[in-house]
Scaffold this motif. Structure first.
Motif, PDB file in Angstrom:
ATOM      1  N   THR A 202       0.845  -1.190   0.000  1.00  0.00           N
ATOM      2  CA  THR A 202       0.000   0.000   0.000  1.00  0.00           C
ATOM      3  C   THR A 202       0.879   1.239   0.000  1.00  0.00           C
ATOM      4  O   THR A 202       2.044   1.189   0.430  1.00  0.00           O
ATOM      5  CB  THR A 202      -0.918   0.015   1.239  1.00  0.00           C
ATOM      6  OG1 THR A 202      -1.751   1.186   1.203  1.00  0.00           O
ATOM      7  CG2 THR A 202      -0.111   0.028   2.527  1.00  0.00           C
ATOM      8  N   ARG A 203       0.308   2.344  -0.482  1.00  0.00           N
ATOM      9  CA  ARG A 203       1.019   3.623  -0.424  1.00  0.00           C
ATOM     10  C   ARG A 203       0.679   4.408   0.835  1.00  0.00           C
ATOM     11  O   ARG A 203       1.145   5.534   1.004  1.00  0.00           O
ATOM     12  CB  ARG A 203       0.700   4.442  -1.682  1.00  0.00           C
ATOM     13  CG  ARG A 203       1.267   3.802  -2.952  1.00  0.00           C
ATOM     14  CD  ARG A 203       1.083   4.691  -4.178  1.00  0.00           C
ATOM     15  NE  ARG A 203       1.708   4.064  -5.343  1.00  0.00           N
ATOM     16  CZ  ARG A 203       1.098   3.222  -6.168  1.00  0.00           C
ATOM     17  NH1 ARG A 203      -0.181   2.892  -5.936  1.00  0.00           N
ATOM     18  NH2 ARG A 203       1.729   2.687  -7.188  1.00  0.00           N
ATOM     19  N   ARG A 204      -0.123   3.833   1.691  1.00  0.00           N
ATOM     20  CA  ARG A 204      -0.426   4.487   2.962  1.00  0.00           C
ATOM     21  C   ARG A 204       0.798   4.447   3.880  1.00  0.00           C
ATOM     22  O   ARG A 204       1.568   3.492   3.864  1.00  0.00           O
ATOM     23  CB  ARG A 204      -1.606   3.797   3.651  1.00  0.00           C
ATOM     24  CG  ARG A 204      -2.940   4.040   2.953  1.00  0.00           C
ATOM     25  CD  ARG A 204      -4.084   3.357   3.681  1.00  0.00           C
ATOM     26  NE  ARG A 204      -4.078   1.908   3.462  1.00  0.00           N
ATOM     27  CZ  ARG A 204      -3.832   1.013   4.407  1.00  0.00           C
ATOM     28  NH1 ARG A 204      -3.540   1.410   5.646  1.00  0.00           N
ATOM     29  NH2 ARG A 204      -3.860  -0.274   4.127  1.00  0.00           N
ATOM     30  N   GLU A 231      13.514   5.792   1.414  1.00  0.00           N
ATOM     31  CA  GLU A 231      12.147   6.022   0.959  1.00  0.00           C
ATOM     32  C   GLU A 231      11.268   4.794   1.242  1.00  0.00           C
ATOM     33  O   GLU A 231      11.776   3.681   1.396  1.00  0.00           O
ATOM     34  CB  GLU A 231      12.124   6.301  -0.546  1.00  0.00           C
ATOM     35  CG  GLU A 231      12.610   5.130  -1.387  1.00  0.00           C
ATOM     36  CD  GLU A 231      12.717   5.439  -2.868  1.00  0.00           C
ATOM     37  OE1 GLU A 231      12.452   6.587  -3.257  1.00  0.00           O
ATOM     38  OE2 GLU A 231      13.077   4.518  -3.630  1.00  0.00           O
ATOM     39  N   PRO A 232       9.936   4.992   1.283  1.00  0.00           N
ATOM     40  CA  PRO A 232       9.030   3.832   1.364  1.00  0.00           C
ATOM     41  C   PRO A 232       9.040   3.069   0.046  1.00  0.00           C
ATOM     42  O   PRO A 232       9.101   3.678  -1.033  1.00  0.00           O
ATOM     43  CB  PRO A 232       7.666   4.471   1.639  1.00  0.00           C
ATOM     44  CG  PRO A 232       7.783   5.879   1.166  1.00  0.00           C
ATOM     45  CD  PRO A 232       9.213   6.274   1.335  1.00  0.00           C
ATOM     46  N   GLN A 233       8.981   1.753   0.112  1.00  0.00           N
ATOM     47  CA  GLN A 233       9.020   0.955  -1.111  1.00  0.00           C
ATOM     48  C   GLN A 233       7.852   1.272  -2.021  1.00  0.00           C
ATOM     49  O   GLN A 233       7.966   1.235  -3.249  1.00  0.00           O
ATOM     50  CB  GLN A 233       9.045  -0.538  -0.794  1.00  0.00           C
ATOM     51  CG  GLN A 233       9.177  -1.397  -2.051  1.00  0.00           C
ATOM     52  CD  GLN A 233       9.235  -2.880  -1.780  1.00  0.00           C
ATOM     53  OE1 GLN A 233       9.568  -3.300  -0.681  1.00  0.00           O
ATOM     54  NE2 GLN A 233       8.915  -3.675  -2.788  1.00  0.00           N
ATOM     55  N   GLY A 234       6.696   1.579  -1.422  1.00  0.00           N
ATOM     56  CA  GLY A 234       5.502   1.863  -2.212  1.00  0.00           C
ATOM     57  C   GLY A 234       5.647   3.047  -3.143  1.00  0.00           C
ATOM     58  O   GLY A 234       4.837   3.219  -4.060  1.00  0.00           O
ATOM     59  N   MET A 235       6.668   3.878  -2.953  1.00  0.00           N
ATOM     60  CA  MET A 235       6.912   4.984  -3.881  1.00  0.00           C
ATOM     61  C   MET A 235       7.378   4.464  -5.233  1.00  0.00           C
ATOM     62  O   MET A 235       7.227   5.144  -6.252  1.00  0.00           O
ATOM     63  CB  MET A 235       7.971   5.939  -3.311  1.00  0.00           C
ATOM     64  CG  MET A 235       7.481   6.810  -2.188  1.00  0.00           C
ATOM     65  SD  MET A 235       8.747   8.001  -1.665  1.00  0.00           S
ATOM     66  CE  MET A 235       8.936   8.989  -3.140  1.00  0.00           C
TER      67      MET A 235
END
Length: 341
Positions: A202-204, A231-235
């Motif tokens: 999720t991008r949350r 960074e978050p992986q969802g990016m």
């Protein structure tokens, strides 16, 4: 009888098991069969066993093609074990933190030179977590066939023994504590080294976004010239079945802090310097020239050392109250483009 195949990573792991005899808690979490060989799933731990103290875990070789991940973890473990006989500062550090290692999560994949395990399952797509939005075709995980890459496994089938062993180790040694960190070493994404944190499904934002931002700020202060994109992986992309998402979701709302990180080494840089590596599956994911491999093994030791010391001293920097709110706001702005209130 067929002679066992020798693999550098497995040989080095056996050498470190011998080197650490008497000071390392070594356990087999299970075994896998590859042809005539039975390979153990080894975990190693050293340092404080008190569950009230923090812990950090180091993982490598989830994908058998990405051998450099195992090599980095093994190099860090050797670095520590060879210092133990003479380094009083390290001995003192280990009274305040638990260090856990699973350097070769997927020994069958390492032996067979495949991303997946011997059953054709991609272990980092094997957890029972589904993405909440569209994932890239195949890359995000598929259930069509083990003959295609990124196979998640069939629905309703228990996790693979390697994935279950990793989860068992994290649950018993890391996520049960008030504070813990993990770093999982991979390769193969882009031109830069990246530090990814959940979520992949999720991008949350993750529940511990403020703590991750505080850790990142601490690293930038102490290592201002570091090479990483944090960074978050969802990016970058979403995926089904991420093991670290699954493990973090299990402690949601518990009050415990568990920060799962992934070191994603940018292997395209190695290919750019040596284009002939494109013609080898190993070359796409690993440096093939000796001095470049040695440079990679040196390059990441400061990051692993920083994480170990930050984990041991987490009470000195973990944000609380207004500081936590500030870090949460800054993290939202940095990674999720949300203006602060």
């Amino acid at each position: 009888m067929n002679r066992p195949v020798s693999v550098v990573e497995l040989d080095e792991l056996n050498a470190l098991l011998a080197l650490g005899a008497g000071c390392v808690d070594a356990r087999s979490l299970g075994e896998v069969e590859v042809g005539q060989q039975r390979l153990q799933l080894w975990s190693l731990a050293l340092g404080a066993a008190d569950d009230e103290l923090p812990a950090i875990g180091f993982f490598g070789g989830v994908h058998g093609l990405e051998r450099i991940g195992s090599m980095v973890v093994l190099a860090w473990l050797r670095h520590l074990l060879t210092r133990l006989p003479w380094d009083d500062s390290l001995r003192d550090l280990l009274t305040r933190v638990r260090l856990v290692f699973m350097p070769v999560v997927n020994p069958g994949g390492i032996l067979r030179r495949t991303r997946a395990n011997p059953q054709g399952v991609d272990l980092m797509r094997n957890a029972p977590v589904d993405a909440d939005d569209k994932v890239p075709y195949l890359i995000g995980g598929q259930r069509v066939s083990a003959r295609l890459p990124w196979f998640r496994g069939l629905p309703g089938v228990p996790m693979q023994v390697e994935a279950a062993a990793l989860c068992q180790l994290v649950t018993s040694e890391l996520s049960c504590r008030r504070f813990a960190v993990s770093v999982d070493c991979h390769s193969g994404f882009g031109m830069q080294d990246r530090i990814w944190f959940p979520y992949a499904h999720t991008r949350r934002p993750i529940e511990h976004l403020a703590e991750l931002h505080a850790l990142h700020a601490l690293f930038e202060q102490s290592h201002p010239h570091h090479p990483y994109v944090f960074e978050p992986q969802g990016m970058q992309y979403l995926a089904h079945g991420d093991l670290w998402d699954f493990l973090h979701l299990q402690i949601a709302g518990s009050g415990r802090v568990f920060l799962p990180l992934t070191l994603e080494m940018g292997s395209w840089r190695w290919v750019r310097k040596n284009p002939r590596q494109l013609f080898s599956r190993q070359g796409i994911f690993n440096p093939q020239i000796a001095h470049r491999q040695q440079r990679v093994l040196r390059r990441h030791l400061p990051w692993l050392d920083f994480l170990t010391r930050a984990t041991a001293s987490y009470q000195r920097w973990l944000p609380q109250g207004e500081a936590r709110q500030r870090h949460s706001s800054l993290a939202q702005q940095r990674w999720f483009q949300v203006a602060s209130a």
